[in-house]
Scaffold this active site. Sequence first.
Site, PDB file in Angstrom:
ATOM      1  N   GLY A  95      -8.243 -53.997  40.563  1.00 33.48           N
ATOM      2  CA  GLY A  95      -9.195 -53.256  39.743  1.00 33.48           C
ATOM      3  C   GLY A  95      -9.885 -54.163  38.751  1.00 33.48           C
TER       4      GLY A  95
ATOM      5  N   GLY B 186     -11.464 -44.827  46.392  1.00 33.06           N
ATOM      6  CA  GLY B 186     -11.890 -46.168  46.007  1.00 33.06           C
ATOM      7  C   GLY B 186     -10.796 -47.211  46.048  1.00 33.06           C
TER       8      GLY B 186
ATOM      9  N   ILE C 145      -0.692 -58.300  36.247  1.00 31.13           N
ATOM     10  CA  ILE C 145       0.729 -58.626  36.168  1.00 31.13           C
ATOM     11  C   ILE C 145       0.898 -60.135  36.017  1.00 31.13           C
ATOM     12  CG2 ILE C 145       2.968 -58.441  37.292  1.00 31.13           C
ATOM     13  CD1 ILE C 145       1.777 -56.189  39.004  1.00 31.13           C
TER      14      ILE C 145
ATOM     15  N   VAL D 276     -15.172 -57.216  38.911  1.00 25.26           N
ATOM     16  CA  VAL D 276     -14.366 -58.044  38.012  1.00 25.26           C
ATOM     17  C   VAL D 276     -15.253 -58.828  37.054  1.00 25.26           C
ATOM     18  CG1 VAL D 276     -12.703 -59.935  37.870  1.00 25.26           C
ATOM     19  CG2 VAL D 276     -12.484 -58.216  39.681  1.00 25.26           C
TER      20      VAL D 276
ATOM     21  N   LYS E 133      -1.548 -64.177  48.952  1.00 17.32           N
ATOM     22  CA  LYS E 133      -0.776 -64.145  47.705  1.00 17.32           C
ATOM     23  C   LYS E 133       0.619 -64.718  47.914  1.00 17.32           C
ATOM     24  CE  LYS E 133      -3.387 -60.131  46.107  1.00 17.32           C
ATOM     25  NZ  LYS E 133      -3.373 -58.674  45.866  1.00 17.32           N
TER      26      LYS E 133
ATOM     27  N   GLY F 237      -3.373 -59.036  39.868  1.00 18.77           N
ATOM     28  CA  GLY F 237      -4.151 -58.401  38.812  1.00 18.77           C
ATOM     29  C   GLY F 237      -3.631 -58.752  37.430  1.00 18.77           C
TER      30      GLY F 237
ATOM     31  N   LYS G  73      -7.882 -65.737  45.760  1.00 21.11           N
ATOM     32  CA  LYS G  73      -6.616 -65.928  46.462  1.00 21.11           C
ATOM     33  C   LYS G  73      -6.797 -66.576  47.831  1.00 21.11           C
ATOM     34  CE  LYS G  73      -6.950 -61.019  47.482  1.00 21.11           C
ATOM     35  NZ  LYS G  73      -7.931 -60.766  46.416  1.00 21.11           N
TER      36      LYS G  73
ATOM     37  N   ARG H   3     -27.890 -60.802  43.508  1.00 27.67           N
ATOM     38  CA  ARG H   3     -28.973 -59.821  43.342  1.00 27.67           C
ATOM     39  C   ARG H   3     -29.428 -59.813  41.880  1.00 27.67           C
ATOM     40  NH1 ARG H   3     -26.402 -54.464  45.545  1.00 27.67           N
ATOM     41  NH2 ARG H   3     -24.577 -55.383  44.532  1.00 27.67           N
TER      42      ARG H   3
ATOM     43  N   VAL I  62      -3.248 -63.292  42.154  1.00 24.05           N
ATOM     44  CA  VAL I  62      -2.059 -62.783  42.838  1.00 24.05           C
ATOM     45  C   VAL I  62      -1.798 -61.302  42.591  1.00 24.05           C
ATOM     46  CG1 VAL I  62       0.440 -62.989  43.044  1.00 24.05           C
ATOM     47  CG2 VAL I  62      -0.965 -65.036  42.958  1.00 24.05           C
TER      48      VAL I  62
END
Length: 430
Positions: free
Chosen positions: A306, A189, A138, A17, A207, A136, A107, A49, A134
């Site tokens: 995602g 994934g 939306i 993200v 959430k 993504g 969250k 890192r 909550v």
Amino acid sequence: MMRTRPLKVALLGCGVVGSEVARIMTTHADDLAARIGAPVELAGVAVRRPDKVREGIDPALITTDATALVKRGDLDIVVEVIGGIEPARTLITTAFEHGASVVSANKALLAQDGAALHAAAEEHGKDLYYEAAVAGAIPLIRPLRESLAGDKVNRVLGIVNGTTNFILDKMDSTGAGYQEALDEATALGYAEADPTADVEGFDAAAKAAILAGIAFHTRVRLDDVHREGMTEVTAADFASAREMGCTIKLLAICERAEDGASVTARVHPAMIPLSHPLASVRGAYNAVFVESDASGRLMFYGPGAGGSPTASAVLGDLVAVGRNRLGGTTGPGESAYAALPVSPMGEVVTRYHISLDVADKPGVLAQVATVFAEHGVSIDTVRQQGKDGEASLVVVTHRASDAALGGTVEALRKLDTVRGVASIMRVEGE
């Protein structure tokens, strides 16, 4: 008029993200500046890192000292996307203390300590925004907190975890077992190497706590949310659901009691009719139904996780907070004036689907029906199949309290004619 001095933004975390947030800030810099009214400058990026190559980010901005970064004193906004409780909690409160507003996607932290974080933001006159926490991309928090501020929300019902929806959808559409569907989700994934947070409902429960608190103007913590995972859902459960004209989803359900005096929040697998819009939500998508007095039923649908979808929500908050910063104001804070009690799961009323393994002999159905009657649980339908002295009995109830159903099941397990309770599932969305 465009302000020439840029808004300085620090980024805590640069994973899937965070790296996407940094990329969009760079590639859409002119648009963001026009929408906010001032340029946006990435002033520092805290990572664990430092030697990892991060395309598009000036290595001079990279630091492993997140505390020193948020203490700089010249930051306008801190974007927190590292997750977890600590050090995120301390870093956020430190950012407030040193003059920065915060945009977070955390969250777990907000579900556990949202009230304290809101109090810290208010104390220092700063914003705390967390649309990305909550669902993504939306938009849910802003519609609940602002668009529906004049309405009375009675229920929030939805699919808020893409991993579990992918697994259940695969089980439904292909007949795959749970482990087979999980393996495919992992290979694609959608599932982490350790999927516990998703499949055991912890992610959805966090959430649900956030959504319930905003919807009902009441403090709802993670511990207030009843949680059940979906690892025990079987192909047989889907077969039973299909016979009822239903499918199975892992749902987050937040609702106000009929008398309006309390609220509940829960996460668990449930059968929903194929006619319900949530039944058609496929793959890793999320969808949430909001039911309120004046606006009726609203549905929010889209990718719930995602890098890009979550970054979209983060950047939306960044624009809103940036505008507030330029205007010398802050947006809506915590609204917990209603302070409604959160009722225990035992008081939740819904329908149930119970599958029993029983002896195939006369009188079994009468015994089972008597147990339901003794506990005040009314039976809607019964389906029985038997062979070679063994039988399965599927009972679908009318609406009953969870406590009454629990007492019924406990009593059924004590019957000599009941070999086992194969499955218990709630029926929602009717």
